[in-house]
Design a protein around this motif. Sequence first.
Motif, short mmCIF file in Angstrom:
data_model
loop_
_atom_site.label_atom_id
_atom_site.label_comp_id
_atom_site.label_asym_id
_atom_site.label_seq_id
_atom_site.Cartn_x
_atom_site.Cartn_y
_atom_site.Cartn_z
N UNK A 60 44.18 38.29 30.30
CA UNK A 60 43.53 37.42 29.32
C UNK A 60 42.07 37.81 29.07
N UNK A 61 41.60 38.83 29.75
CA UNK A 61 40.22 39.24 29.58
C UNK A 61 39.23 38.39 30.33
N UNK A 62 39.70 37.56 31.27
CA UNK A 62 38.80 36.73 32.05
C UNK A 62 38.16 37.57 33.16
N UNK A 63 37.04 37.07 33.68
CA UNK A 63 36.27 37.88 34.63
C UNK A 63 36.49 37.49 36.09
N UNK A 64 37.52 36.68 36.37
CA UNK A 64 37.72 36.17 37.73
C UNK A 64 38.86 36.85 38.48
N UNK A 65 39.30 38.02 38.03
CA UNK A 65 40.27 38.79 38.82
C UNK A 65 39.54 39.47 39.98
N UNK A 66 40.29 39.79 41.03
CA UNK A 66 39.67 40.32 42.25
C UNK A 66 40.52 41.42 42.86
N UNK A 67 39.87 42.24 43.65
CA UNK A 67 40.55 43.19 44.53
C UNK A 67 40.48 42.61 45.94
N UNK A 68 41.63 42.45 46.56
CA UNK A 68 41.70 41.78 47.87
C UNK A 68 42.22 42.78 48.90
N UNK A 69 41.35 43.17 49.84
CA UNK A 69 41.67 44.20 50.82
C UNK A 69 41.42 43.66 52.22
N UNK A 70 42.42 43.79 53.09
CA UNK A 70 42.27 43.31 54.46
C UNK A 70 42.93 44.28 55.42
N UNK A 71 42.48 44.23 56.67
CA UNK A 71 43.13 44.92 57.77
C UNK A 71 43.44 43.89 58.84
N UNK A 72 44.70 43.84 59.25
CA UNK A 72 45.12 42.94 60.32
C UNK A 72 45.48 43.76 61.56
N UNK A 73 45.16 43.20 62.72
CA UNK A 73 45.52 43.80 63.99
C UNK A 73 46.35 42.80 64.78
N UNK A 74 47.57 43.18 65.06
CA UNK A 74 48.51 42.31 65.80
C UNK A 74 48.56 40.92 65.18
N UNK A 75 48.63 40.88 63.85
CA UNK A 75 48.82 39.63 63.13
C UNK A 75 47.56 38.88 62.77
N UNK A 76 46.41 39.39 63.21
CA UNK A 76 45.14 38.70 62.95
C UNK A 76 44.25 39.57 62.08
N UNK A 77 43.71 39.01 61.00
CA UNK A 77 42.84 39.78 60.12
C UNK A 77 41.52 40.06 60.83
N UNK A 78 41.10 41.34 60.81
CA UNK A 78 39.88 41.73 61.51
C UNK A 78 38.80 42.24 60.57
N UNK A 79 39.15 42.58 59.34
CA UNK A 79 38.18 43.04 58.35
C UNK A 79 38.70 42.69 56.97
N UNK A 80 37.78 42.31 56.07
CA UNK A 80 38.21 41.83 54.76
C UNK A 80 37.13 42.08 53.73
N UNK A 81 37.59 42.46 52.53
CA UNK A 81 36.70 42.62 51.38
C UNK A 81 37.39 42.06 50.15
N UNK A 82 36.67 41.27 49.38
CA UNK A 82 37.15 40.75 48.10
C UNK A 82 36.07 41.07 47.07
N UNK A 83 36.43 41.83 46.04
CA UNK A 83 35.48 42.28 45.03
C UNK A 83 35.93 41.80 43.67
N UNK A 84 35.01 41.16 42.95
CA UNK A 84 35.23 40.75 41.56
C UNK A 84 34.34 41.64 40.69
N UNK A 85 34.89 42.75 40.21
CA UNK A 85 34.03 43.73 39.55
C UNK A 85 33.43 43.26 38.23
N UNK A 86 34.15 42.42 37.49
CA UNK A 86 33.61 41.94 36.22
C UNK A 86 32.46 40.98 36.42
N UNK A 87 32.39 40.36 37.58
CA UNK A 87 31.28 39.47 37.93
C UNK A 87 30.24 40.18 38.79
N UNK A 88 30.59 41.36 39.30
CA UNK A 88 29.69 42.06 40.21
C UNK A 88 29.47 41.32 41.51
#
Length: 268
Positions: free
Chosen positions: A97-125
């Motif tokens: 729809x051309x909205x600016x609230x889409x995101x890239x959601x990247x995580x690393x889990x270790x034995x079922x528990x998330x240990x590192x995470x990044x969420x980037x909304x490039x259109x919003x910077x």
Amino acid sequence: MPAPDDDLALLTDAAREAGRIALRYWRKSPDAWEKADGAGPVTEADLAVNRMLAQELRAARPDYGWLSEESEDDPARLEAEHVFIIDPIDGTRAFLRGEDTFAHSLAIARRGRVVAAAVFLPALGRFYSASLDTPAQCDGAPLAVSPATRADGATLLTSQAGLRPGLWPGGVPAVRRSFHTSLAYRLCLVAEGRYDAAITLRDAFEWDIAAGDLIARQAGATVSDKLGRPLAYNAPTPRAAGMLAAPPKLHAALMTRLSVASPPGSAG
């Protein structure tokens, strides 16, 4: 074994490159089609981002498993100590729809528990991150959840369907409702204290919530499924029974209002 901070640096670089790719397609009528079984839309941008992430991340950590919305599931991930959990574009409908609230959601889990995470909304910077060793941040500034404790009067991110009376036997809370398509962004907004809580009573795929889960928790939120159970990742069927994120006292207050069980797919 890489430390969570090393993994976070890897995710950070990859998420920023994902943003550069996605913005080449944003508001430029990318090719799009519906997935099978009503799984929603996908675009050529989703696939381009996924290709880059799979190549770069798996080359950097060849012993890590891989779970992505846009990749065929490989059962070998279940044997890996670490696993990437990736949504190349979370909020594809908003992207289309051309909205600016889409995101890239990247995580690393270790034995079922998330240990590192990044969420980037490039259109919003806007860049959100956290690891087990670092606090939740947005563009380098620390995050903290709101001080809200009461269900009535809280600001809540959910769909209209999520407030159907039949789902709240303790009474639908008198909240101020807002909504964003991206679940990752909803969790980050709770972490930022801009909204008090986020909830979905539908089953939630791991790639939608893994990164935002850690960011919200590192900002002080309690994050659970709709039954109040802690979330675990890299399951054989990578879906959680809904999601609720809120400051601890507000989380408890909302849980007292919720039904014991809601049919999967019944609310957003």
